[in-house]
Design a protein around this motif. Structure first.
Motif, PDB file in Angstrom:
ATOM      1  N   TRP A 196       0.817  -1.207   0.000  1.00  0.00           N
ATOM      2  CA  TRP A 196       0.000   0.000   0.000  1.00  0.00           C
ATOM      3  C   TRP A 196       0.851   1.256   0.000  1.00  0.00           C
ATOM      4  N   LYS A 197       2.170   1.072   0.087  1.00  0.00           N
ATOM      5  CA  LYS A 197       3.069   2.226  -0.016  1.00  0.00           C
ATOM      6  C   LYS A 197       2.941   2.897  -1.385  1.00  0.00           C
ATOM      7  N   LEU A 198       2.336   2.144  -2.315  1.00  0.00           N
ATOM      8  CA  LEU A 198       2.077   2.704  -3.638  1.00  0.00           C
ATOM      9  C   LEU A 198       1.272   3.997  -3.539  1.00  0.00           C
ATOM     10  N   VAL A 199       0.419   4.086  -2.495  1.00  0.00           N
ATOM     11  CA  VAL A 199      -0.436   5.256  -2.329  1.00  0.00           C
ATOM     12  C   VAL A 199       0.403   6.526  -2.179  1.00  0.00           C
ATOM     13  N   ILE A 200       1.597   6.381  -1.607  1.00  0.00           N
ATOM     14  CA  ILE A 200       2.474   7.533  -1.413  1.00  0.00           C
ATOM     15  C   ILE A 200       2.846   8.160  -2.750  1.00  0.00           C
ATOM     16  N   CYS A 201       2.935   7.321  -3.771  1.00  0.00           N
ATOM     17  CA  CYS A 201       3.331   7.816  -5.098  1.00  0.00           C
ATOM     18  C   CYS A 201       2.246   8.669  -5.746  1.00  0.00           C
ATOM     19  N   ILE A 202       0.988   8.436  -5.372  1.00  0.00           N
ATOM     20  CA  ILE A 202      -0.129   9.100  -6.042  1.00  0.00           C
ATOM     21  C   ILE A 202      -0.039  10.628  -5.951  1.00  0.00           C
ATOM     22  N   PRO A 203       0.037  11.216  -4.715  1.00  0.00           N
ATOM     23  CA  PRO A 203       0.117  12.684  -4.650  1.00  0.00           C
ATOM     24  C   PRO A 203       1.382  13.236  -5.298  1.00  0.00           C
ATOM     25  N   ILE A 204       2.481  12.471  -5.219  1.00  0.00           N
ATOM     26  CA  ILE A 204       3.732  12.925  -5.847  1.00  0.00           C
ATOM     27  C   ILE A 204       3.565  13.015  -7.356  1.00  0.00           C
ATOM     28  N   LEU A 205       2.965  11.974  -7.946  1.00  0.00           N
ATOM     29  CA  LEU A 205       2.746  11.957  -9.390  1.00  0.00           C
ATOM     30  C   LEU A 205       1.762  13.039  -9.815  1.00  0.00           C
ATOM     31  N   ILE A 206       0.734  13.260  -8.996  1.00  0.00           N
ATOM     32  CA  ILE A 206      -0.247  14.301  -9.321  1.00  0.00           C
ATOM     33  C   ILE A 206       0.416  15.671  -9.339  1.00  0.00           C
ATOM     34  N   ILE A 207       1.272  15.929  -8.339  1.00  0.00           N
ATOM     35  CA  ILE A 207       1.984  17.218  -8.287  1.00  0.00           C
ATOM     36  C   ILE A 207       2.907  17.386  -9.492  1.00  0.00           C
ATOM     37  N   LEU A 208       3.662  16.331  -9.814  1.00  0.00           N
ATOM     38  CA  LEU A 208       4.550  16.383 -10.978  1.00  0.00           C
ATOM     39  C   LEU A 208       3.748  16.584 -12.266  1.00  0.00           C
ATOM     40  N   ASP A 209       2.660  15.843 -12.348  1.00  0.00           N
ATOM     41  CA  ASP A 209       1.807  15.917 -13.539  1.00  0.00           C
ATOM     42  C   ASP A 209       1.245  17.322 -13.705  1.00  0.00           C
ATOM     43  N   TRP A 210       0.756  17.893 -12.608  1.00  0.00           N
ATOM     44  CA  TRP A 210       0.134  19.216 -12.636  1.00  0.00           C
ATOM     45  C   TRP A 210       1.159  20.306 -12.933  1.00  0.00           C
ATOM     46  N   CYS A 211       2.336  20.185 -12.331  1.00  0.00           N
ATOM     47  CA  CYS A 211       3.342  21.239 -12.478  1.00  0.00           C
ATOM     48  C   CYS A 211       4.081  21.171 -13.815  1.00  0.00           C
ATOM     49  N   CYS A 212       4.439  19.954 -14.225  1.00  0.00           N
ATOM     50  CA  CYS A 212       5.286  19.798 -15.412  1.00  0.00           C
ATOM     51  C   CYS A 212       4.495  19.742 -16.715  1.00  0.00           C
ATOM     52  N   LYS A 213       3.325  19.102 -16.665  1.00  0.00           N
ATOM     53  CA  LYS A 213       2.532  18.885 -17.890  1.00  0.00           C
ATOM     54  C   LYS A 213       3.386  18.203 -18.963  1.00  0.00           C
ATOM     55  N   TYR A 214       4.233  17.256 -18.506  1.00  0.00           N
ATOM     56  CA  TYR A 214       5.127  16.565 -19.432  1.00  0.00           C
ATOM     57  C   TYR A 214       4.494  15.245 -19.831  1.00  0.00           C
ATOM     58  N   ASN A 215       4.473  14.960 -21.112  1.00  0.00           N
ATOM     59  CA  ASN A 215       3.708  13.849 -21.647  1.00  0.00           C
ATOM     60  C   ASN A 215       4.101  12.499 -21.042  1.00  0.00           C
ATOM     61  N   ILE A 216       5.398  12.199 -20.976  1.00  0.00           N
ATOM     62  CA  ILE A 216       5.839  10.893 -20.471  1.00  0.00           C
ATOM     63  C   ILE A 216       5.457  10.715 -19.002  1.00  0.00           C
ATOM     64  N   ILE A 217       5.599  11.782 -18.204  1.00  0.00           N
ATOM     65  CA  ILE A 217       5.200  11.716 -16.792  1.00  0.00           C
ATOM     66  C   ILE A 217       3.706  11.427 -16.686  1.00  0.00           C
ATOM     67  N   HIS A 218       2.925  12.095 -17.512  1.00  0.00           N
ATOM     68  CA  HIS A 218       1.471  11.911 -17.491  1.00  0.00           C
ATOM     69  C   HIS A 218       1.091  10.476 -17.858  1.00  0.00           C
ATOM     70  N   GLN A 219       1.706   9.952 -18.920  1.00  0.00           N
ATOM     71  CA  GLN A 219       1.377   8.598 -19.370  1.00  0.00           C
ATOM     72  C   GLN A 219       1.824   7.552 -18.348  1.00  0.00           C
ATOM     73  N   PHE A 220       3.001   7.756 -17.754  1.00  0.00           N
ATOM     74  CA  PHE A 220       3.479   6.838 -16.717  1.00  0.00           C
ATOM     75  C   PHE A 220       2.581   6.907 -15.488  1.00  0.00           C
ATOM     76  N   SER A 221       2.133   8.102 -15.132  1.00  0.00           N
ATOM     77  CA  SER A 221       1.274   8.272 -13.965  1.00  0.00           C
ATOM     78  C   SER A 221      -0.024   7.502 -14.117  1.00  0.00           C
ATOM     79  N   ILE A 222      -0.561   7.487 -15.324  1.00  0.00           N
ATOM     80  CA  ILE A 222      -1.815   6.772 -15.570  1.00  0.00           C
ATOM     81  C   ILE A 222      -1.657   5.283 -15.249  1.00  0.00           C
ATOM     82  N   LEU A 223      -0.506   4.717 -15.574  1.00  0.00           N
ATOM     83  CA  LEU A 223      -0.253   3.306 -15.258  1.00  0.00           C
ATOM     84  C   LEU A 223      -0.300   3.067 -13.756  1.00  0.00           C
ATOM     85  N   VAL A 224       0.275   4.003 -12.987  1.00  0.00           N
ATOM     86  CA  VAL A 224       0.254   3.879 -11.526  1.00  0.00           C
ATOM     87  C   VAL A 224      -1.161   4.041 -10.994  1.00  0.00           C
TER      88      VAL A 224
END
Length: 256
Positions: A196-224
């Motif tokens: 369940w430590k995976l949950v820790i990654c969720i807010p981190i990915l959301i912040i990166l996704d929101w701030c960077c708007k970088y395509n690869i980060i967004h696509q990788f985040s969707i997998l998580v």
């Protein structure tokens, strides 16, 4: 602005942020999971091509055509554009169906000639699912011959969000991943073993996704996000809310 040009709505920053998190982050896992599960169910059973097409004609094609036809003719556009008092609200040149040519009528259902979506836009995924079913087991045979190469190609297509003209990239990628899941007999229950430590990654990915708007980060985040939803589903199924969800399911869109 005027009705002919649409309306401009200014929303506060916090609302835009919330909308992005719900629709562009966690919500983006819905369509990939839909095609993934559809593929697993299709390729894990032995069914004749003709039998499958007959079934999909009844469960997908007929409702698809009916929904678009009702949407065009009855609920909104054709009648609305015929009533002078409200016709300005439906005056977008792309939707002026009273002046459509026969090609535009066909494209309203196919959504592949001049546009990349049917007239009733939310039904695009049903159209793509029908295309994949018409293809039958051809993708399965190709991937079966070169599974590792296929995985590399599929991953590249997804991470770089490479678009195709026939099928949406989400449908193409996760339909083929479903084939690999069946081929290697991978069970969804294996995801339950993920910490369940995976949950820790969720807010981190959301912040990166929101701030960077970088395509690869967004696509990788969707997998998580997908992994998180599948893992969370096990807890929901075992909870006291299971029966409530089963009850609500009957009021969802027919395809579900």
């Amino acid at each position: 602005t005027g009705l002919e040009n649409g309306m401009t709505i200014i929303t506060p920053y916090w609302l835009e942020t919330l909308k992005y998190i719900v629709s562009e982050c966690l919500g983006r896992a819905a369509v990939p999971l839909f095609f993934l599960f559809s593929s697993v169910l299709f390729h894990s059973r032995d069914i004749r091509y003709s039998e499958n097409i007959k079934k999909k004609f009844r469960t997908l094609f007929v409702p698809y055509v009916m929904c678009i036809s009702i949407y065009i003719y009855i609920l909104v556009f054709y009648i609305a554009q015929s009533i002078p008092a409200i016709s300005p609200y439906f005056s977008n040149s792309d939707n002026t169906i009273r002046t459509w040519t026969w090609l535009e009528w066909i494209d309203a259902y196919i959504g592949k000639i001049a546009d990349n979506q049917p007239f009733c836009v939310p039904l695009w995924f049903i159209r793509d699912l029908m295309i994949l079913n018409i293809m039958g087991h051809i993708p399965q045979r190709i991937i079966g011959c070169i599974p590792k190469i296929s995985l590399v190609i599929i991953t590249a297509i997804w991470l770089w969000n490479l678009q195709t003209t026939v099928i949406d990239v989400q449908a193409l990628v996760f339909w083929n991943i479903g084939i690999l899941i069946v081929k290697y007999n991978f069970h969804m229950k294996s995801i339950d073993k993920i910490s369940w430590k995976l949950v820790i990654c969720i807010p981190i990915l959301i912040i990166l996704d929101w701030c960077c708007k970088y395509n690869i980060i967004h696509q990788f985040s969707i997998l998580v996000y997908m992994l998180f939803i599948v893992k969370a589903s096990d807890g929901i199924v075992k909870s006291k809310y299971k029966q409530i969800l089963i009850y609500l399911m009957q009021y969802s869109l027919f395809i579900y």
